[in-house]
Design an enzyme around this catalytic site. Structure first.
Site, short mmCIF file in Angstrom:
data_model
loop_
_atom_site.label_atom_id
_atom_site.label_comp_id
_atom_site.label_asym_id
_atom_site.label_seq_id
_atom_site.Cartn_x
_atom_site.Cartn_y
_atom_site.Cartn_z
N ASP A 8 0.83 -1.20 0.00
CA ASP A 8 0.00 0.00 0.00
C ASP A 8 0.87 1.25 0.00
O ASP A 8 1.85 1.34 0.73
CB ASP A 8 -0.86 -0.04 1.28
N GLU B 195 1.54 -0.35 -5.06
CA GLU B 195 0.60 0.72 -5.40
C GLU B 195 1.39 2.01 -5.44
O GLU B 195 1.80 2.53 -4.40
CB GLU B 195 -0.50 0.83 -4.35
C1 GLC Z 1 -4.35 3.14 -0.46
C2 GLC Z 1 -5.62 2.34 -0.51
C3 GLC Z 1 -6.75 3.18 -0.02
C4 GLC Z 1 -6.45 3.66 1.39
C5 GLC Z 1 -5.10 4.35 1.45
C6 GLC Z 1 -4.67 4.58 2.85
O1 GLC Z 1 -4.37 4.19 -1.35
O2 GLC Z 1 -5.84 1.87 -1.82
O3 GLC Z 1 -7.96 2.49 -0.04
O4 GLC Z 1 -7.43 4.55 1.80
O5 GLC Z 1 -4.10 3.58 0.84
O6 GLC Z 1 -4.20 3.39 3.43
#
Ligand code: GLC
Length: 556
Positions: free
Chosen positions: A201, A243
């Site tokens: 993440d 991500e």
């Molecule tokens: C990432 C996740 C999202 C979340 C954020 C904070 O972007 O995809 O859903 O709110 O991280 O952890």
């Protein structure tokens, strides 16, 4: 052997335990429910499941606010249920990837609670503090319009703490080696329980070293390499799926100079241009985005996707492009979010079955590993009466029974969609399983087709020039396999002329439909593309690669 890289041709299915299947009737999905649906996923052709965070959490950000990294939230079952699920998945050859959310913890995590005792306390340096109010306290929010600050005062600690996301999600201090050691311990724990890797993440934010009052955050890619080294020592074939919504010129350090960073990264850049092209039928910016993200290190891989559990982020488009996508797919203010995105599911955005098929056929044919999201295989809709991103997080629609067969509880974690064309009475797996023409059955064939075309995961590709700018034509090569995929983004049909150079490309074998292109004496192919049509061709006489069975046994 390079072919050992399983993730190059995996089909990843993302789901949130919470909204998938509830067996114990408390209105929240659980591991037992997921176990009962593994055969469904298996027969869909999915070989990798990505689980959204399922650890104990106050659940103020859909579980992305973890209060214990080593457990299972009671709402989803016990640690025993998790292991049972891992066993069942393994039996079916399904790999499991889980979220690794270590940019921040929940403010309820015991580490943060302890850190609040102030300087000198055991966990104070695990977080990022400033005794003075930083001049940029209200800059750099990830959720503009909802999030008010990135630095918030904590009375008990007598200092401001940094939070890139919501104020209940204090950032961990990655510069502290103790924190990094703990992160590896978390990874080691779940690897030992059998996961095949992590969806990491918020990668750029994990790597930033935050200094109060400074906007320029230097990224420490050495932390990513360290993480990768640890992962690979513990488990040779485990992967990191990052991500990171970054520009093409910024991607290389994430993958590492020599493939020593993350293995896979979501291609947000291509994703946004796909939606631009779907909205306008102008393929040029998409071609540029594909070219700009080409040429990865051989072990690195893009993860291609259409929609995820967040808003459709259009922040990388130009203002003009973004407005065109808004106009077509999210024209009303309440469909938009955080000044940059659209909070809708794919099917209602596109509006037609033909364009939905086009979008999925395209996504599965893009260089990389496809990632689909639960419910999209049956064309589920959204609920815009729910807050923010919850609009796209409604429970899976299994049947036309009460609560869509998801649960027997009266009150659910999120309500079922029960009105309009996307109501569970119209859109559900039970009905679609019976209907040979359904999206579900179409998607199952598409997944099978993708698996028969490993050149997409491995191969080199070129854009084929045509005189039809509304049609994207891509040509893949790998180990003697050759594949041509065509997508017509226009609402009008077109005839495309392909001038193929190689002798063995004289014959085009349609992998989906019973279609033969016309060829002239110069070897040019004339291909009819329906409105929003798509075609997948093998070239030459390579049918033996597809149909190993006896003659007459080769019906697709
Ligand atoms: C990432 C996740 C999202 C979340 C954020 C904070 O972007 O995809 O859903 O709110 O991280 O952890």
């Amino acid at each position: 052997m390079i072919e050992d890289l399983w993730y190059k041709n995996a089909v990843i299915y993302s789901l949130d335990l919470e909204t998938f299947m509830d067996v114990n009737g408390d209105g929240v999905g659980d591991f037992e429910g997921l176990c009962r649906r593994l055969d469904y996923l298996n027969s869909l052709g999915v070989d990798t499941v990505w689980l959204a965070p399922f650890q104990p959490s106050p659940n103020k950000d859909n579980g992305y606010d973890i209060s214990d990294y080593y457990g299972v939230d009671r709402r989803h079952g016990s640690s025993g249920d998790f292991v049972e699920f891992m066993h069942q998945a393994k039996k079916r050859g399904i790999k499991v990837i889980m979220d690794l959310v270590v940019n921040h913890t929940s403010d309820q995590h015991p580490w943060f609670q302890e850190a609040r005792n102030g300087k000198g306390s055991r966990y104070y340096d695990w977080y990022v503090w400033s005794e003075e109010k930083p001049s940029n306290w209200d800059e750099g929010m990830v959720f503009p319009g909802v999030q008010k600050a990135t630095w918030t005062y904590d009375k008990k600690a007598g200092a401001y703490f940094f939070h890139r996301f919501f104020e209940h999600q204090p950032d961990l201090n990655m510069d502290n080696p103790e924190v990094r050691a703990e992160v590896y311990k978390i990874m080691g724990f779940w690897l030992e329980l059998g996961v095949a890797g992590f969806r990491v993440d918020a990668v750029p934010f994990i790597l930033e070293s935050t200094v109060p009052g400074k906007d320029q955050h230097k990224l420490k890619f050495e932390y990513l390499r360290e993480m990768r080294r640890f992962l690979q020592w513990r488990q040779g074939d485990a992967v990191l799926l990052g991500e990171a919504n970054v520009l093409p010129e910024e991607t290389q350090p994430y993958f590492g100079e020599e493939g020593d960073g993350i293995h896979l990264m979501f291609n947000f850049y291509v994703n946004q241009h796909v939606f631009y092209t779907l909205a306008t039928a102008d393929t040029e910016p998409l071609v540029k985005a594909l070219e700009a993200t080409k040429g990865l290190f051989p072990t690195a891989q893009w993860a291609q996707f259409l929609r995820n559990h967040d808003e459709l982020d259009l922040g990388r488009l130009t203002e003009e492009q973004r407005q065109k996508v808004f106009a077509r797919f999210g024209p009303e203010k309440h469909m938009q979010l955080y000044d940059r995105g659209i909070r809708r599911r794919l099917s209602p955005m596109l509006g037609s079955r033909q364009q939905t098929e086009l979008a999925y056929s395209l996504m599965f044919s893009l260089p990389g590993t496809p990632v689909i999201r639960y419910g999209d295989e049956i064309g589920m809709g959204d609920d815009l009466t729910l807050e923010e991103r919850d609009a796209v997080r409604t429970p899976m629609q299994w049947s036309d029974d009460t609560q869509a067969g998801f649960s027997t509880a009266k009150k659910l974690v999120h309500p079922i969609i029960s009105e309009g064309p996307y109501s569970y009475t119209h859109v559900n797996t039970e009905e679609q399983r019976r209907n040979p023409e359904s999206l579900l059955n179409w998607m199952t064939s598409l997944i099978r087709l993708r698996k028969e075309c490993p050149e997409i995961g491995w191969g080199d590709w070129q854009i084929l020039q045509t005189d039809t700018p509304q049609v994207l034509a891509m040509h893949y090569h790998w180990k003697g396999n050759s594949l041509i995929v065509l997508h017509n983004f226009d609402v009008q049909p077109h005839e495309v002329v392909l001038n193929l150079k190689q002798k063995q490309e004289e014959k085009l074998i349609d992998l989906m439909a019973n279609y033969k292109s016309a060829v002239d004496e110069k070897g040019r192919h004339y291909i009819t593309m329906e409105a929003y049509g798509y075609r997948w061709f093998r070239t030459g006489d390579l049918s033996h690669l597809l149909h190993r069975g006896k003659k007459g046994n080769s019906k697709q």
